[in-house]
Design a protein around this motif. Structure first.
Motif, PDB file in Angstrom:
ATOM      1  N   ALA A 139     -54.612  -0.894 -11.746  1.00 37.89           N
ATOM      2  CA  ALA A 139     -54.126   0.347 -12.358  1.00 37.89           C
ATOM      3  C   ALA A 139     -52.602   0.300 -12.434  1.00 37.89           C
ATOM      4  N   GLU A 140     -52.012   1.272 -13.136  1.00 35.39           N
ATOM      5  CA  GLU A 140     -50.554   1.390 -13.140  1.00 35.39           C
ATOM      6  C   GLU A 140     -50.236   2.627 -12.296  1.00 35.39           C
ATOM      7  N   LEU A 141     -49.712   2.389 -11.109  1.00 36.85           N
ATOM      8  CA  LEU A 141     -49.543   3.487 -10.152  1.00 36.85           C
ATOM      9  C   LEU A 141     -48.114   4.016 -10.153  1.00 36.85           C
ATOM     10  N   PHE A 142     -47.984   5.327 -10.038  1.00 38.24           N
ATOM     11  CA  PHE A 142     -46.685   5.995  -9.969  1.00 38.24           C
ATOM     12  C   PHE A 142     -46.667   6.854  -8.704  1.00 38.24           C
ATOM     13  N   PHE A 143     -45.834   6.463  -7.744  1.00 37.93           N
ATOM     14  CA  PHE A 143     -45.814   7.149  -6.452  1.00 37.93           C
ATOM     15  C   PHE A 143     -44.713   8.220  -6.435  1.00 37.93           C
ATOM     16  N   MET A 153     -44.367  14.954 -14.088  1.00 34.98           N
ATOM     17  CA  MET A 153     -44.696  14.766 -15.507  1.00 34.98           C
ATOM     18  C   MET A 153     -43.420  14.513 -16.314  1.00 34.98           C
ATOM     19  N   GLU A 154     -42.335  15.193 -15.957  1.00 32.51           N
ATOM     20  CA  GLU A 154     -41.062  14.941 -16.638  1.00 32.51           C
ATOM     21  C   GLU A 154     -40.575  13.517 -16.364  1.00 32.51           C
ATOM     22  N   GLN A 155     -40.785  13.068 -15.121  1.00 33.16           N
ATOM     23  CA  GLN A 155     -40.250  11.764 -14.717  1.00 33.16           C
ATOM     24  C   GLN A 155     -41.044  10.589 -15.294  1.00 33.16           C
ATOM     25  N   THR A 156     -42.345  10.777 -15.487  1.00 32.06           N
ATOM     26  CA  THR A 156     -43.193   9.656 -15.900  1.00 32.06           C
ATOM     27  C   THR A 156     -43.627   9.733 -17.353  1.00 32.06           C
ATOM     28  N   GLY A 157     -43.504  10.904 -17.964  1.00 32.45           N
ATOM     29  CA  GLY A 157     -44.012  11.054 -19.328  1.00 32.45           C
ATOM     30  C   GLY A 157     -45.524  11.165 -19.390  1.00 32.45           C
ATOM     31  N   GLY A 158     -46.156  11.342 -18.227  1.00 33.71           N
ATOM     32  CA  GLY A 158     -47.593  11.593 -18.240  1.00 33.71           C
ATOM     33  C   GLY A 158     -48.440  10.477 -17.657  1.00 33.71           C
ATOM     34  N   VAL A 159     -49.618  10.842 -17.187  1.00 38.23           N
ATOM     35  CA  VAL A 159     -50.564   9.886 -16.593  1.00 38.23           C
ATOM     36  C   VAL A 159     -51.978  10.275 -17.023  1.00 38.23           C
ATOM     37  N   ASP A 160     -52.941   9.399 -16.704  1.00 32.39           N
ATOM     38  CA  ASP A 160     -54.341   9.708 -16.986  1.00 32.39           C
ATOM     39  C   ASP A 160     -54.995  10.451 -15.832  1.00 32.39           C
ATOM     40  N   PHE A 172     -60.200   3.466 -11.327  1.00 33.71           N
ATOM     41  CA  PHE A 172     -58.786   3.630 -11.688  1.00 33.71           C
ATOM     42  C   PHE A 172     -58.244   2.497 -12.565  1.00 33.71           C
ATOM     43  N   ALA A 173     -58.973   1.381 -12.636  1.00 33.09           N
ATOM     44  CA  ALA A 173     -58.474   0.201 -13.348  1.00 33.09           C
ATOM     45  C   ALA A 173     -58.114   0.533 -14.793  1.00 33.09           C
ATOM     46  N   GLY A 174     -56.953   0.035 -15.228  1.00 32.64           N
ATOM     47  CA  GLY A 174     -56.525   0.230 -16.606  1.00 32.64           C
ATOM     48  C   GLY A 174     -55.938   1.604 -16.878  1.00 32.64           C
ATOM     49  N   LYS A 175     -55.898   2.453 -15.865  1.00 27.45           N
ATOM     50  CA  LYS A 175     -55.382   3.819 -16.039  1.00 27.45           C
ATOM     51  C   LYS A 175     -53.960   3.958 -15.477  1.00 27.45           C
ATOM     52  N   ARG A 176     -53.235   4.924 -16.034  1.00 30.36           N
ATOM     53  CA  ARG A 176     -51.956   5.342 -15.441  1.00 30.36           C
ATOM     54  C   ARG A 176     -52.288   6.417 -14.402  1.00 30.36           C
ATOM     55  N   VAL A 177     -51.924   6.138 -13.158  1.00 32.96           N
ATOM     56  CA  VAL A 177     -52.373   7.002 -12.063  1.00 32.96           C
ATOM     57  C   VAL A 177     -51.183   7.492 -11.221  1.00 32.96           C
ATOM     58  N   GLY A 178     -51.048   8.800 -11.119  1.00 34.59           N
ATOM     59  CA  GLY A 178     -50.039   9.384 -10.242  1.00 34.59           C
ATOM     60  C   GLY A 178     -50.575   9.505  -8.825  1.00 34.59           C
TER      61      GLY A 178
END
Lengths: 323, 323
Positions: A43-47, A171-178, A299-305
């Motif tokens: 996944a693409e994770l944003f912590f 959401m402002e910092q990442t431009g959104g997730v799935d 979660f694979a292939g998803k943008r995940v916060g």
């Protein structure tokens, strides 16, 4: 803000108002990424690093909103609460910034580091036994004696609105997730997340993560009504408390799924994060990563916060050293 | 880059060239501030967090510059080095990115976490005794056998130019400081710092920090010539190596002062940083903060940069738990 003594459910306008009110007292915490964890999970994770927040946890958002929203007259009487740790710390910090007294009831088993930090911010601690029953009994006495405004650690619309500011920044910092994953204990952070995302990004799936050994939210979610345990035992000490009616409102309406992880999975995820991301996080906030590692296909292939909720750890008692 | 076998001293143009070369392989690491440490010291501190760097340490800057600067022909033979840990890790990482072999000689006493990480990046380890003499002997054998390009951990102009990219980023990120503090072992980071700052911000005072128990740079600085110890003992395992001629050039010409801290002061500063800043840093990079806390009057009222050099710690052997 409306009368908080009734079953008032906060709105997104309350989040916006909270954000403006608390901005001088909180950090806009960074969002970190890790190529190691991206490869490991697919996944693409944003912590969202609330461990870098003032007082070391996201709870300062809700606590500051409650404290700085009080009238001068009410503020003069101070605030009080019961808390497993970070809310106590956060309320003490916020009250200290406003210059008003703060009384907190804490379980005697809470980490020493947290108790010392509460006192460091000027909070006055009364200890109780580590059960919901004892906490509520001792708190009733403290509140009757001090007359301070009760800021519940999560079942308070001011607190939920404050926690909602975290996802707004994210959401402002990442431009959104799935998908957005956060730990669930009493449900304050999850409720704030639901409140904000259901308004500004209703397409985002909200997942709550919980320790298997304190899975009352999971069981509540499956049963369709609140199930509360009296004294669950888990290394994730921030997640022992049960849902209440306001947080249940958000969980039952907006959460897509609740996933659980074992104690060992939580400890492994925590240690791996320290090793690879070089950040100090609490056991409670390793639960989301533990559940992602356990359910990679989801979660694979998803943008995940991922909300990293806090970093207040007793460095003399790290869980991987307690064997 | 010129012939590195002679006493070539890198220039700021080499730093600029290095920065362009390594940009795809490194992080532009964040600069963190802490109101807690500002209050504690009376200074305004800016922490350049190279613990968040690729491979967990600043050394990846110099290592990547060396690896990606090799001709195709030289690269085919691979690279080799000796290192107390982070340079081994960084060179293995860089060689892995270029797809060439990397042989490293490491003291058998190096933290297990570092050895495992070297292997994880594809590095091939040969162990030596924890002394400069043994390290150089074993390395001579390995080099003769493999024929790889020797990338010295610090006494190499390509490495010094690479480390110089850190201060360049820092100055862009902060808009400038009065003083810059970095740990000193072999002197690679300090030399890169001197190289960059003497060119773009010569008004900045450069301070080196060193463990009392491995204070060869301090004694060299006072004596006016290199004094090398064979096997100093300190918890700051990245700082045991002696200065060499190229790093001595920078230290003797551009460093304002060298300050030292005891083992306990280093451990206390390290633990306090973990507690308050929630970042995982090595003992070696707690040395600057330890010397700042010990010499507050020198730093009070100043804007002070602190290079947090790395975060590769053996989490099972934390120094405050070794009593």
């Amino acid at each position: 803000m409306k009368d908080v003594s009734e079953m008032y459910i906060p709105t997104y306008d309350d989040v916006l108002e909270a954000h403006e009110r608390i901005a001088p007292y909180i950090h806009r915490t960074p969002v970190l990424t890790s190529s190691y964890f991206n490869e490991l999970t697919g996944a693409e994770l944003f912590f969202k690093c609330e461990n870098f927040q003032k007082a070391g946890a996201f709870k300062v958002r809700g606590a500051s909103n409650a404290v700085f929203g009080l009238s001068e007259e009410d503020a003069a009487k101070g605030v009080c609460t019961h808390s497993s740790g970070n809310h106590a710390l956060s309320l003490s910090y916020a009250a200290g910034r406003r210059g008003i007294p703060c009384n907190v009831v804490m379980p005697r088993t809470a980490p020493e580091a947290k108790k010392a930090a509460v006192r460091g911010y000027g909070g006055i601690i009364t200890e109780c036994e580590p059960s919901t029953t004892s906490r509520e009994e001792v708190f009733a006495e403290v509140q009757a004696k001090t007359g301070g405004d009760f800021v519940h650690p999560y079942n308070d619309p001011r607190v939920i609105a404050g926690q909602g500011t975290c996802s707004r920044e994210f959401m402002e910092q990442t431009g959104g997730v799935d998908m957005m994953v956060a730990p669930i204990g009493g449900g304050g952070m999850i409720s704030g997340t639901c409140l904000t995302l259901s308004n500004i990004a209703p397409e985002v799936q909200i997942i709550a993560s919980e320790p298997e050994q304190a899975d009352d939210a999971y069981r509540s979610f499956k049963a369709g009504h609140i199930i509360a345990d009296d004294a669950p035992e888990t290394i994730a000490d921030g997640l022992k408390v049960p849902l209440k009616e306001r947080t249940w409102h958000f969980v039952s309406n907006y959460v897509s799924d609740i996933l659980t992880a074992s104690e060992q999975e939580i400890i492994d995820a925590m240690k791996l994060t320290w090793q690879r991301m070089k950040i100090v996080m609490e056991p409670s906030c390793a639960v989301p990563l533990a559940t992602i590692l356990k359910n990679k296909e989801k979660f694979a292939g998803k943008r995940v916060g991922v909300i990293v909720t806090g970093g207040n750890v007793d460095l003399d008692k790290l869980p991987w050293m307690l064997n």
